[in-house]
Every structure is written in structure tokens, then in C-alpha cells.
Design a protein around this motif. Structure first.
Motif, PDB file in Angstrom:
ATOM      1  N   GLY A 267       0.785  -1.225   0.000  1.00 57.33           N
ATOM      2  CA  GLY A 267       0.000   0.000   0.000  1.00 57.33           C
ATOM      3  C   GLY A 267       0.817   1.275   0.000  1.00 57.33           C
ATOM      4  O   GLY A 267       0.259   2.374   0.071  1.00 57.33           O
ATOM      5  N   HIS A 268       2.119   1.149  -0.084  1.00 62.34           N
ATOM      6  CA  HIS A 268       2.983   2.330  -0.150  1.00 62.34           C
ATOM      7  C   HIS A 268       4.316   1.947  -0.780  1.00 62.34           C
ATOM      8  O   HIS A 268       4.644   0.753  -0.900  1.00 62.34           O
ATOM      9  N   VAL A 269       5.075   2.958  -1.178  1.00 62.29           N
ATOM     10  CA  VAL A 269       6.412   2.761  -1.743  1.00 62.29           C
ATOM     11  C   VAL A 269       7.428   3.339  -0.771  1.00 62.29           C
ATOM     12  O   VAL A 269       7.290   4.483  -0.324  1.00 62.29           O
ATOM     13  N   THR A 270       8.440   2.568  -0.418  1.00 60.25           N
ATOM     14  CA  THR A 270       9.438   3.011   0.565  1.00 60.25           C
ATOM     15  C   THR A 270      10.428   3.989  -0.060  1.00 60.25           C
ATOM     16  O   THR A 270      10.628   4.013  -1.275  1.00 60.25           O
ATOM     17  N   ASN A 271      11.070   4.782   0.820  1.00 59.74           N
ATOM     18  CA  ASN A 271      12.074   5.729   0.320  1.00 59.74           C
ATOM     19  C   ASN A 271      13.290   4.991  -0.260  1.00 59.74           C
ATOM     20  O   ASN A 271      13.963   5.497  -1.158  1.00 59.74           O
ATOM     21  N   SER A 272      13.547   3.784   0.221  1.00 58.25           N
ATOM     22  CA  SER A 272      14.664   3.004  -0.332  1.00 58.25           C
ATOM     23  C   SER A 272      14.381   2.615  -1.779  1.00 58.25           C
ATOM     24  O   SER A 272      15.280   2.673  -2.630  1.00 58.25           O
ATOM     25  N   MET A 273      13.148   2.218  -2.077  1.00 56.36           N
ATOM     26  CA  MET A 273      12.777   1.868  -3.450  1.00 56.36           C
ATOM     27  C   MET A 273      12.858   3.090  -4.358  1.00 56.36           C
ATOM     28  O   MET A 273      13.323   2.992  -5.507  1.00 56.36           O
ATOM     29  N   ILE A 274      12.454   4.233  -3.852  1.00 59.89           N
ATOM     30  CA  ILE A 274      12.547   5.462  -4.646  1.00 59.89           C
ATOM     31  C   ILE A 274      14.009   5.797  -4.937  1.00 59.89           C
ATOM     32  O   ILE A 274      14.365   6.152  -6.060  1.00 59.89           O
ATOM     33  N   LEU A 275      14.868   5.647  -3.920  1.00 63.05           N
ATOM     34  CA  LEU A 275      16.296   5.936  -4.109  1.00 63.05           C
ATOM     35  C   LEU A 275      16.904   5.023  -5.169  1.00 63.05           C
ATOM     36  O   LEU A 275      17.653   5.484  -6.040  1.00 63.05           O
ATOM     37  N   VAL A 276      16.610   3.730  -5.100  1.00 58.24           N
ATOM     38  CA  VAL A 276      17.151   2.791  -6.079  1.00 58.24           C
ATOM     39  C   VAL A 276      16.675   3.157  -7.475  1.00 58.24           C
ATOM     40  O   VAL A 276      17.460   3.181  -8.437  1.00 58.24           O
ATOM     41  N   ASN A 277      15.388   3.464  -7.615  1.00 61.48           N
ATOM     42  CA  ASN A 277      14.857   3.841  -8.921  1.00 61.48           C
ATOM     43  C   ASN A 277      15.512   5.107  -9.446  1.00 61.48           C
ATOM     44  O   ASN A 277      15.895   5.179 -10.625  1.00 61.48           O
ATOM     45  N   VAL A 278      15.663   6.117  -8.601  1.00 60.45           N
ATOM     46  CA  VAL A 278      16.217   7.396  -9.043  1.00 60.45           C
ATOM     47  C   VAL A 278      17.696   7.264  -9.406  1.00 60.45           C
ATOM     48  O   VAL A 278      18.131   7.699 -10.487  1.00 60.45           O
ATOM     49  N   LEU A 279      18.488   6.655  -8.522  1.00 61.66           N
ATOM     50  CA  LEU A 279      19.933   6.577  -8.755  1.00 61.66           C
ATOM     51  C   LEU A 279      20.251   5.709  -9.971  1.00 61.66           C
ATOM     52  O   LEU A 279      21.129   6.049 -10.778  1.00 61.66           O
ATOM     53  N   GLN A 280      19.550   4.588 -10.131  1.00 58.64           N
ATOM     54  CA  GLN A 280      19.822   3.741 -11.287  1.00 58.64           C
ATOM     55  C   GLN A 280      19.277   4.352 -12.572  1.00 58.64           C
ATOM     56  O   GLN A 280      19.867   4.177 -13.640  1.00 58.64           O
ATOM     57  N   ALA A 281      18.188   5.123 -12.476  1.00 57.13           N
ATOM     58  CA  ALA A 281      17.677   5.815 -13.666  1.00 57.13           C
ATOM     59  C   ALA A 281      18.666   6.879 -14.135  1.00 57.13           C
ATOM     60  O   ALA A 281      18.829   7.084 -15.353  1.00 57.13           O
ATOM     61  N   ILE A 282      19.331   7.552 -13.202  1.00 57.18           N
ATOM     62  CA  ILE A 282      20.357   8.536 -13.575  1.00 57.18           C
ATOM     63  C   ILE A 282      21.458   7.852 -14.375  1.00 57.18           C
ATOM     64  O   ILE A 282      21.916   8.359 -15.410  1.00 57.18           O
ATOM     65  N   TYR A 283      21.874   6.683 -13.905  1.00 55.89           N
ATOM     66  CA  TYR A 283      22.940   5.945 -14.598  1.00 55.89           C
ATOM     67  C   TYR A 283      22.495   5.534 -16.002  1.00 55.89           C
ATOM     68  O   TYR A 283      23.254   5.682 -16.974  1.00 55.89           O
ATOM     69  N   VAL A 284      21.268   5.012 -16.113  1.00 53.70           N
ATOM     70  CA  VAL A 284      20.764   4.562 -17.414  1.00 53.70           C
ATOM     71  C   VAL A 284      20.616   5.738 -18.374  1.00 53.70           C
ATOM     72  O   VAL A 284      21.017   5.662 -19.545  1.00 53.70           O
TER      73      VAL A 284
END
Length: 478
Positions: A267-284
Motif C-alpha cells: 500500500g505504499h512505496v518506501t524511500n529506499s525503493m525510490i532511491l534505487v529507482n532514481v539513482l539507477q535511472a540517472i545511470y541509465v
């Protein structure tokens, strides 16, 4: 993933002297290329990777699916006799027609975008270099042309993903996670098929026979590749497509699917999941923004195309580079503000070092040294080398900026970013930290591999460079 060490030897050409005799003492400019012969250590490494790399991928994915991401529990249960390899295998989902259709549509769509949608984004995005670009000179002396449209492919793909998630609802955003193991079997089939096709093609109808290298060892040839730039037609380049399309475009989609699954389950998205998505998206996104620059990196400039790249880009990259997001589906870690900030800063500083170092090299190369690095004219070492056609070429090795700090300081930034991805998952399990262990081994080995090639290519000029810049990764340490 990484392969066997390619042992490079400097080859000196003997040429007639002024009196018509061949001189063995005159040192000619060095010549470069992949190994012609394979030592026993390289052969054992190659066979080991061919046998165990697919097992490693299966083991990590299975550990999450059956053991809540514990990588020790399966081993302990096997040791105690509480389970068997056959029972673990029996619990793993098999390939399904649904997964096969998803994967076939995915690859076909990426082929379509790569081949039939010429880049237009470079016409309106300031600073972006796309469209038809020249690659680096091959060992045979050729310069191939490439259609650089990776950023456009990524944007179109993700625009359709978000349009589906919010408006069309053709499929669930969790579709990748829900079919993760069946898709893995499909990816393996493609990886082995592509590697086998490239192996056969190199023997019977190579794109350029002068850029083929046969070591005489079938295992090494299959894994490390024979052809340098296998192509179908003028534009379908196997190396660029598989390095830069199915796996790496999917990387951010896979993370988004993990995020959607976390939202569905908890029912929610954790800040850790957001960090992984953001940091890896920057790399991609950095990869696609600088795809034209990528043509001058070791993957394109030196590696031949075989199982190492074909299977690795289809299976190893999408399945092991995304372990952090997969872990967070099973363990929704909510970081403290201080921990989250530290991870974000580590990732951003690592990215800054990685990008700035590569930008300095690219700027220096494009301007042939007529630029400013850290406010001053860059220092460099003049060097020369020969291609296989006997042509003499000249190059410059920069010793200013980050390239004067260490010879591979871009890898240092890459490792900092890799550690940030892992640290975003907290410290409850070892599985998310496989990535930093693997990247350390990969990049340290790549340092050694790259420097063998540079030593072979530049000869005594490379020795002058290493004397000027003595450290490889960490100044004062390594």
C-alpha cells in the motif's frame, strides 16, 4: 558480466632498414588487438563462467522467490538434508507462453525502434549528440558508422509504459515482476541463440574477416567472440544493439515494475525503493545521453562479440543489476532520513566523478587537446600505434584533470554509485551487496584488461603514461 583475462602481447613489426635488411632492434610503433593464443588460466576461467554464470543468476532469483532473498538458507537446507536440488528446481516456475509472448514482443519492439525510427531528438534537445556517428577505428583499420537513437528509444518506451499505467491499462505495471522467472528462461534462450549465431556467422559469413580473431580454442572463441563488429545489413550492429537496447532499456522498466509491486503488496512505496529507482535511472539516462561517447569505450572498441556480451546483456545485466529493487519487494526497507540522505549524496557524488571524468576525456578527444581542463590547458603524452593493415596512427593520452589523479578514476565514481544502490537496501541481508562485490571485481579486472591492451597498443608510450599517472583507481592506494 566479466570474462577471462585477454592476455595481450606487444607485437613489433620487423621492417627493412635503409640498407634493405630487416632490423630486429629498431622499435616500431606498437600494434594492438585481442589475444591470438589462450593460456590455461584464461581457458579455465572461460569454462568456469560458461558453466556457473547461468547458475549464479538462477540462484539469486530463486533465493528471493523461495527463501525471501536469503542466500545462505538454501545452502544450509541442502547441507542438513532438508531439501534437494531437484525439489528447488521443481518449485521454480517454468517458461510459459505468456512470458514467451511478452519477451518476443519486447525484443521485436526494440529492434523496430533501433532499426526503423531514425533519431530526431538531437534536432531539438540542446547538447545531445544523436543520429549517424562514427565509431572508433577497429584493429583492422575500419571506422564503422552507427545510428545513435538510444535516448529516443528509451523515451518512447517509457512514455508508452506510463501511458499504459495511467490511461490505457493494457497490462498491469507489475507484469515484469509477475513473470520474472519465466522471462528469465526466455532471456537465456535469446542469449544463447545470439551467441551461437555470432559464433557460426564468424566462421562462415563474417561482416569483416580482417577483424575476426580465432584463438584455436572453441570455448574461448565462443565466450569472448570472434567477430569484432558482427552486423546484418548496414545498420544492425549486434554489439551496440545488445549492449544498449533489450537489457539496459528494460533496467528502469524492471525497477518501475518492482515499485508497482511494492505498492500493490504493502500500500505504499518506501524511500529506499525510490532511491534505487532514481539513482539507477540517472545511470541509465547517462548511458543513453552519452551513447555516441560509448562508441569509444572498451565494450565497443576492444571486445569481440560472443557469449560474454550476447548472453551477458540479455540475462546477467537485467537480472543481477536489478537485485536491489527485487530485494525491496520482499523486504520493504524504510530508511531513516539521515541514512537516505547519505545514500543519495554517495550516489550523486559518485555519479559526478564518473560523469566528469568521462566528460574530460571526451572533450579532450573531440578537441584534440585544444580545450581547458580545470581552468588550464591539458597536459598529455603523444603516442603512436599500428592497425592490422599496417597503418601508422597517432593518439594522445591526457594526464590532466581526473585523468591525472588516477588512470581509471571514472571507475572509482562508478563504484561509489554501485555502493549507494546497495546501501539503499539497509544491512539486513547480503544479497543486495552482491552488486558492489561484482562491480569491484569487474572494474578492477577491466583495469588490468584495459591496461594490457593499452600496453600492447602503445608500447613504450604507455610506460611513459603510467610513470606520469602511477595510480589506477584510488590515489595513494591502488
Amino acid at each position: 558480466m566479466n570474462g577471462a583475462v585477454a592476455m595481450e602481447a606487444t607485437r613489433r613489426r620487423t621492417q627493412p632498414s635503409a640498407n634493405g635488411k630487416t632490423s630486429e632492434h629498431e622499435e616500431q610503433p606498437a600494434q594492438w588487438g585481442r589475444a591470438w593464443e589462450v593460456d590455461w588460466f584464461s581457458l579455465i576461467s572461460v569454462i568456469g563462467l560458461l558453466c556457473f554464470a547461468p547458475f549464479i543468476v538462477f540462484y539469486f532469483v530463486m533465493a528471493c522467490d523461495q527463501y525471501q532473498c536469503s542466500i545462505s538458507q538454501p545452502v544450509l537446507e541442502l547441507y542438513r538434508g532438508e531439501t534437494t536440488l531437484l525439489s528447488i528446481w521443481a518449485q521454480a516456475p517454468a517458461v510459459t507462453w505468456t512470458a514467451a509472448k511478452i519477451y518476443a514482443i519486447w525484443v521485436a519492439f526494440q529492434v523496430f525502434l533501433y532499426m526503423y525510427v531514425p533519431d530526431v531528438t538531437h534536432n531539438f534537445i540542446p547538447g545531445y549528440v544523436g543520429g549517424v556517428q562514427d565509431g572508433a577505428r577497429t584493429p583492422a583499420g575500419l571506422i564503422n558508422k552507427y545510428e545513435i537513437n538510444g535516448l529516443q528509444c528509451w523515451l518512447i518506451t517509457h512514455a508508452l509504459w506510463f501511458a499504459n499505467a495511467h490511461y490505457f491499462h493494457w497490462f498491469s505495471p507489475t507484469i515484469i515482476f509477475d513473470n520474472w522467472i519465466p522471462l528469465m528462461w526466455c532471456a537465456n534462450i535469446l542469449g544463447y541463440a545470439v551467441a551461437s549465431f555470432a559464433f557460426i556467422k564468424a566462421h562462415y559469413f563474417p561482416t569483416n574477416a580482417e577483424d575476426c580473431k580465432f584463438t584455436g580454442n572453441v570455448f574461448y572463441n565462443y565466450m569472448m567472440g570472434i567477430e569484432f563488429n558482427p552486423r546484418i545489413g548496414q545498420w544492425f550492429d549486434f554489439k551496440l544493439f545488445f549492449n544498449g537496447r533489450p537489457g539496459i532499456v528494460a533496467w528502469t522498466l524492471i525497477n518501475l515494475s518492482y515499485m508497482a509491486k511494492q505498492q500493490e503488496l504493502y500500500g505504499h512505496v518506501t524511500n529506499s525503493m525510490i532511491l534505487v529507482n532514481v539513482l539507477q535511472a540517472i545511470y541509465v539516462l547517462d548511458f543513453f545521453w552519452n551513447e555516441a561517447w560509448y562508441l569509444k569505450t572498451i565494450d565497443i572498441c576492444h571486445d569481440h562479440f560472443g557469449w560474454y556480451l550476447g548472453w551477458g546483456d540479455c540475462v546477467w545485466l537485467p537480472y543481477l543489476y536489478t537485485l536491489q529493487g527485487l530485494y525491496l519487494v520482499y523486504h520493504p526497507v524504510q530508511l531513516s532520513d539521515a541514512h537516505a540522505l547519505a545514500v543519495l549524496l554517495l550516489g550523486l557524488v559518485g555519479y559526478y566523478i564518473f560523469r566528469s571524468t568521462n566528460h574530460q576525456k571526451d572533450l579532450f578527444r573531440r578537441t584534440e587537446g585544444a580545450c581547458s581542463i580545470w581552468g588550464r590547458k591539458p597536459a598529455y603524452i603523444e603516442c603512436s600505434y599500428r592497425s592490422a593493415d599496417g597503418g601508422l596512427h597517432h593518439s594522445k593520452l591526457m594526464t590532466s584533470g581526473f585523468w591525472g589523479v588516477a588512470r581509471h578514476f571514472n571507475y572509482t565514481g562508478d563504484l561509489m554509485g554501485s555502493l549507494a544502490y546497495c546501501a539503499a537496501c539497509g544491512f539486513g541481508h547480503m544479497l543486495p551487496y552482491f552488486y558492489i562485490v561484482y562491480m569491484t571485481i569487474l572494474l578492477v579486472h577491466r583495469c588490468v584488461r584495459d591496461e594490457h591492451r593499452c600496453s600492447s597498443k602503445y608500447g613504450k608510450d604507455w610506460k611513459r603514461y603510467t610513470d606520469t599517472v602511477p595510480y589506477r583507481l584510488i590515489p595513494g592506494v591502488f
